[in-house]
Design a protein around this motif. Structure first.
Motif, PDB file in Angstrom:
ATOM      1  N   ILE A 279       0.851  -1.196   0.000  1.00 22.24           N
ATOM      2  CA  ILE A 279       0.000   0.000   0.000  1.00 22.24           C
ATOM      3  C   ILE A 279       0.883   1.240   0.000  1.00 22.24           C
ATOM      4  O   ILE A 279       1.638   1.490   0.950  1.00 22.24           O
ATOM      5  CB  ILE A 279      -0.939  -0.001   1.217  1.00 22.24           C
ATOM      6  CG1 ILE A 279      -1.824  -1.258   1.194  1.00 22.24           C
ATOM      7  CG2 ILE A 279      -1.804   1.260   1.222  1.00 22.24           C
ATOM      8  CD1 ILE A 279      -2.760  -1.372   2.379  1.00 22.24           C
ATOM      9  N   ASP A 280       0.766   2.007  -1.072  1.00 19.75           N
ATOM     10  CA  ASP A 280       1.619   3.192  -1.237  1.00 19.75           C
ATOM     11  C   ASP A 280       0.979   4.484  -0.737  1.00 19.75           C
ATOM     12  O   ASP A 280       1.692   5.413  -0.350  1.00 19.75           O
ATOM     13  CB  ASP A 280       1.975   3.373  -2.723  1.00 19.75           C
ATOM     14  CG  ASP A 280       2.900   2.279  -3.228  1.00 19.75           C
ATOM     15  OD1 ASP A 280       4.053   2.228  -2.764  1.00 19.75           O
ATOM     16  OD2 ASP A 280       2.478   1.471  -4.065  1.00 19.75           O
ATOM     17  N   THR A 281      -0.342   4.580  -0.790  1.00 16.95           N
ATOM     18  CA  THR A 281      -1.014   5.852  -0.490  1.00 16.95           C
ATOM     19  C   THR A 281      -2.255   5.623   0.364  1.00 16.95           C
ATOM     20  O   THR A 281      -2.786   4.508   0.447  1.00 16.95           O
ATOM     21  CB  THR A 281      -1.446   6.570  -1.783  1.00 16.95           C
ATOM     22  OG1 THR A 281      -2.439   5.765  -2.455  1.00 16.95           O
ATOM     23  CG2 THR A 281      -0.256   6.797  -2.717  1.00 16.95           C
ATOM     24  N   ARG A 282      -2.756   6.703   0.955  1.00 17.57           N
ATOM     25  CA  ARG A 282      -4.004   6.641   1.716  1.00 17.57           C
ATOM     26  C   ARG A 282      -5.170   6.311   0.788  1.00 17.57           C
ATOM     27  O   ARG A 282      -6.097   5.583   1.169  1.00 17.57           O
ATOM     28  CB  ARG A 282      -4.249   7.980   2.409  1.00 17.57           C
ATOM     29  CG  ARG A 282      -5.566   8.051   3.198  1.00 17.57           C
ATOM     30  CD  ARG A 282      -5.587   7.018   4.303  1.00 17.57           C
ATOM     31  NE  ARG A 282      -6.874   6.901   4.955  1.00 17.57           N
ATOM     32  CZ  ARG A 282      -7.114   7.319   6.210  1.00 17.57           C
ATOM     33  NH1 ARG A 282      -6.141   7.911   6.910  1.00 17.57           N
ATOM     34  NH2 ARG A 282      -8.299   7.153   6.760  1.00 17.57           N
ATOM     35  N   GLU A 283      -5.115   6.807  -0.423  1.00 15.34           N
ATOM     36  CA  GLU A 283      -6.177   6.521  -1.388  1.00 15.34           C
ATOM     37  C   GLU A 283      -6.264   5.023  -1.680  1.00 15.34           C
ATOM     38  O   GLU A 283      -7.353   4.449  -1.733  1.00 15.34           O
ATOM     39  CB  GLU A 283      -5.923   7.293  -2.684  1.00 15.34           C
ATOM     40  CG  GLU A 283      -7.005   7.101  -3.730  1.00 15.34           C
ATOM     41  CD  GLU A 283      -6.684   7.802  -5.039  1.00 15.34           C
ATOM     42  OE1 GLU A 283      -7.581   7.874  -5.896  1.00 15.34           O
ATOM     43  OE2 GLU A 283      -5.525   8.260  -5.209  1.00 15.34           O
ATOM     44  N   GLU A 284      -5.107   4.390  -1.851  1.00 15.60           N
ATOM     45  CA  GLU A 284      -5.086   2.948  -2.095  1.00 15.60           C
ATOM     46  C   GLU A 284      -5.589   2.196  -0.870  1.00 15.60           C
ATOM     47  O   GLU A 284      -6.365   1.241  -0.993  1.00 15.60           O
ATOM     48  CB  GLU A 284      -3.671   2.496  -2.458  1.00 15.60           C
ATOM     49  CG  GLU A 284      -3.576   1.022  -2.815  1.00 15.60           C
ATOM     50  CD  GLU A 284      -2.155   0.584  -3.156  1.00 15.60           C
ATOM     51  OE1 GLU A 284      -1.984  -0.552  -3.639  1.00 15.60           O
ATOM     52  OE2 GLU A 284      -1.212   1.383  -2.924  1.00 15.60           O
ATOM     53  N   TYR A 285      -5.168   2.633   0.312  1.00 11.87           N
ATOM     54  CA  TYR A 285      -5.629   2.011   1.558  1.00 11.87           C
ATOM     55  C   TYR A 285      -7.147   2.097   1.681  1.00 11.87           C
ATOM     56  O   TYR A 285      -7.815   1.099   2.000  1.00 11.87           O
ATOM     57  CB  TYR A 285      -4.958   2.701   2.749  1.00 11.87           C
ATOM     58  CG  TYR A 285      -5.585   2.381   4.081  1.00 11.87           C
ATOM     59  CD1 TYR A 285      -5.244   1.226   4.785  1.00 11.87           C
ATOM     60  CD2 TYR A 285      -6.542   3.241   4.639  1.00 11.87           C
ATOM     61  CE1 TYR A 285      -5.833   0.936   6.008  1.00 11.87           C
ATOM     62  CE2 TYR A 285      -7.134   2.959   5.862  1.00 11.87           C
ATOM     63  CZ  TYR A 285      -6.782   1.805   6.537  1.00 11.87           C
ATOM     64  OH  TYR A 285      -7.375   1.521   7.737  1.00 11.87           O
ATOM     65  N   ASP A 286      -7.713   3.260   1.406  1.00 11.12           N
ATOM     66  CA  ASP A 286      -9.167   3.438   1.519  1.00 11.12           C
ATOM     67  C   ASP A 286      -9.917   2.531   0.543  1.00 11.12           C
ATOM     68  O   ASP A 286     -10.968   1.976   0.879  1.00 11.12           O
ATOM     69  CB  ASP A 286      -9.538   4.907   1.264  1.00 11.12           C
ATOM     70  CG  ASP A 286      -9.108   5.821   2.407  1.00 11.12           C
ATOM     71  OD1 ASP A 286      -8.887   5.310   3.515  1.00 11.12           O
ATOM     72  OD2 ASP A 286      -8.992   7.048   2.178  1.00 11.12           O
ATOM     73  N   PHE A 325       3.505   4.531   3.186  1.00  7.78           N
ATOM     74  CA  PHE A 325       2.266   4.836   3.913  1.00  7.78           C
ATOM     75  C   PHE A 325       2.055   3.800   5.003  1.00  7.78           C
ATOM     76  O   PHE A 325       2.206   2.601   4.783  1.00  7.78           O
ATOM     77  CB  PHE A 325       1.062   4.807   2.963  1.00  7.78           C
ATOM     78  CG  PHE A 325      -0.267   4.880   3.680  1.00  7.78           C
ATOM     79  CD1 PHE A 325      -0.779   6.101   4.081  1.00  7.78           C
ATOM     80  CD2 PHE A 325      -0.978   3.715   3.986  1.00  7.78           C
ATOM     81  CE1 PHE A 325      -1.987   6.166   4.775  1.00  7.78           C
ATOM     82  CE2 PHE A 325      -2.185   3.772   4.671  1.00  7.78           C
ATOM     83  CZ  PHE A 325      -2.689   5.008   5.059  1.00  7.78           C
ATOM     84  N   THR A 326       1.708   4.269   6.207  1.00  7.71           N
ATOM     85  CA  THR A 326       1.319   3.374   7.300  1.00  7.71           C
ATOM     86  C   THR A 326       0.162   4.003   8.063  1.00  7.71           C
ATOM     87  O   THR A 326      -0.021   5.230   8.057  1.00  7.71           O
ATOM     88  CB  THR A 326       2.482   3.119   8.290  1.00  7.71           C
ATOM     89  OG1 THR A 326       2.949   4.379   8.800  1.00  7.71           O
ATOM     90  CG2 THR A 326       3.623   2.382   7.614  1.00  7.71           C
ATOM     91  N   LEU A 327      -0.604   3.154   8.709  1.00  7.66           N
ATOM     92  CA  LEU A 327      -1.683   3.621   9.591  1.00  7.66           C
ATOM     93  C   LEU A 327      -1.765   2.626  10.747  1.00  7.66           C
ATOM     94  O   LEU A 327      -2.668   1.797  10.841  1.00  7.66           O
ATOM     95  CB  LEU A 327      -3.007   3.690   8.828  1.00  7.66           C
ATOM     96  CG  LEU A 327      -4.184   4.341   9.575  1.00  7.66           C
ATOM     97  CD1 LEU A 327      -3.871   5.797   9.905  1.00  7.66           C
ATOM     98  CD2 LEU A 327      -5.466   4.250   8.758  1.00  7.66           C
ATOM     99  N   LYS A 350      -7.054  -0.862  10.881  1.00  7.50           N
ATOM    100  CA  LYS A 350      -5.743  -0.212  10.996  1.00  7.50           C
ATOM    101  C   LYS A 350      -4.671  -1.299  11.050  1.00  7.50           C
ATOM    102  O   LYS A 350      -4.961  -2.483  11.196  1.00  7.50           O
ATOM    103  CB  LYS A 350      -5.688   0.658  12.242  1.00  7.50           C
ATOM    104  CG  LYS A 350      -6.548   1.912  12.153  1.00  7.50           C
ATOM    105  CD  LYS A 350      -6.372   2.795  13.373  1.00  7.50           C
ATOM    106  CE  LYS A 350      -7.201   4.066  13.241  1.00  7.50           C
ATOM    107  NZ  LYS A 350      -7.061   4.951  14.425  1.00  7.50           N
TER     108      LYS A 350
END
Length: 371
Positions: A279-286, A325-327, A350
């Motif tokens: 996962i590279d971005t928040r958009e991809e994560y979402d 990207f991490t969460l 998460k």
């Protein structure tokens, strides 16, 4: 033309088809095999057999996907008529059936290369007139269970099919080399002996033509084998993964079952030309989390990142790039030895860290296929 008697029997059948069930040993249903694995089970056969000395009107085969209710009629055979498909449930169906005035009557459905839709409950229903002239409806049930293919199952069959293809290719190469040698030899014979006899020339050409035909048949067999291999990979894809979606230029595959350890997830993704998701971005994560929220029943999904080798320095396990990207959930990254990461449903998807090779915990995985 359909006879008047046949039409009357059809009408009686449909009028009384809604009468209550009465289970009876004279109605037998068998499923072979009773457990199927998509991509591995070649054929699934569902057979209804009815033996009785009463007047049989019809045999109906119906199916329910996940319970013993909500059956949908799939096929039927009526007296004095051929068996008919009512609701096509698969593209490769073969149906046979006949109602005999004496002895056993039957309805048989054979599914070639069955998919997940072929699993479930099957119900055989007979409608007949007893000796008193009353309509009797009887039934019997069986279940076909789907077994999810393991990574080792898929890899073993993939290897066997690939090895067979390689053997066929080597066989074809040998034939081509032999063909070239034969052609060269016959040309040399013609030149050196100055063969003018038309019959001898014709015989030589006939032999060459036959070799060309043999090679053409081998090429066709090789092409068919390659198509079978591709078909298996497509079927096993459906067997291994429960969800497929795209985001940007990548395609994502969510596994049906979990694995013990991150390495198994890496192997499974590699079989299908991918890797554990990075996962590279928040958009991809979402986008990924949004796809999870539609009814999954498991808690954790492997991610393709690790800090193995240097504690606290996380990088992508396939591309070896630094994580972008991490969460992490609050309280994570506190211990040592937990060098892999998951998306954890109890934490609202998460990220959480954990041991990479926990043999007591089944974890699902998400594969990413990039162009």
């Amino acid at each position: 033309m359909e006879s008047l008697r046949s039409k009357i029997y059809r009408l009686v059948c449909f009028i009384f088809i809604l009468l209550g069930n009465k289970a009876d040993a004279s109605v037998r249903i068998t499923a072979l095999p009773s457990e199927m694995m998509v991509g591995f089970t070649d054929t699934l056969s569902i057979s209804c057999n009815v033996s009785d000395d009463e007047t049989l009107i019809s045999i109906t085969l119906s199916k329910s996907d996940n319970s013993e209710r909500n059956f949908i009629s799939v096929a039927r055979v009526v007296i004095n008529a051929d068996a008919q498909i009512i609701q096509p449930m698969h593209e490769n169906l073969k149906l046979e059936g006949k109602i005999n005035p004496v002895g056993s009557s039957y309805l048989s459905l054979v599914i070639t290369s069955p998919t997940s839709e072929a699993s479930g409950f099957y119900n055989c229903i007979s409608v007949r007139l007893n000796k008193a002239g009353n309509v009797v409806r009887q039934n019997n049930l069986t279940e076909v269970k789907e077994i999810v293919a393991s990574i080792s199952d898929v890899h073993r069959k993939q290897k066997n099919m690939f090895d067979n293809l390689q053997t066929q290719i080597r066989h074809l190469e040998d034939k081509l080399n032999n063909f070239n040698e034969t052609c060269s030899k016959k040309i040399d014979d013609i030149v050196t002996r100055n063969l003018l006899n038309k019959q001898i020339l014709q015989n030589n050409f006939n032999q060459v033509d036959q070799k060309i035909m043999n090679i053409s048949e081998d090429v066709k067999f090789l092409r068919d084998s390659n198509n079978a291999f591709t078909h298996f990979m497509n079927l096993s894809l459906d067997a291994m993964f429960m969800n497929k979606f795209t985001h940007g230029k990548s395609t994502y595959l969510l596994s049906r079952s979990g694995v013990y350890g991150f390495v198994s997830a890496e192997i499974a993704c590699a079989i299908y030309g991918g890797y554990v998701v990075e996962i590279d971005t928040r958009e991809e994560y979402d986008a990924i989390v949004s796809s999870f929220r539609s009814g999954i029943k498991f808690d954790s999904v492997f991610l393709g990142l690790t800090d193995e080798g240097t504690e606290g320095h996380w990088f992508f396990s396939f591309s070896r790039r630094p994580v972008t990207f991490t969460l992490w959930n609050t309280g994570e990254l506190q211990g040592t030895g937990e060098n892999c990461a998951i998306l954890f449903r109890p934490f609202g998807f998460k990220m959480a860290d954990l041991m990479c090779n926990d043999q007591n915990r089944l974890i699902h995985f998400l594969c990413e296929l990039s162009p």
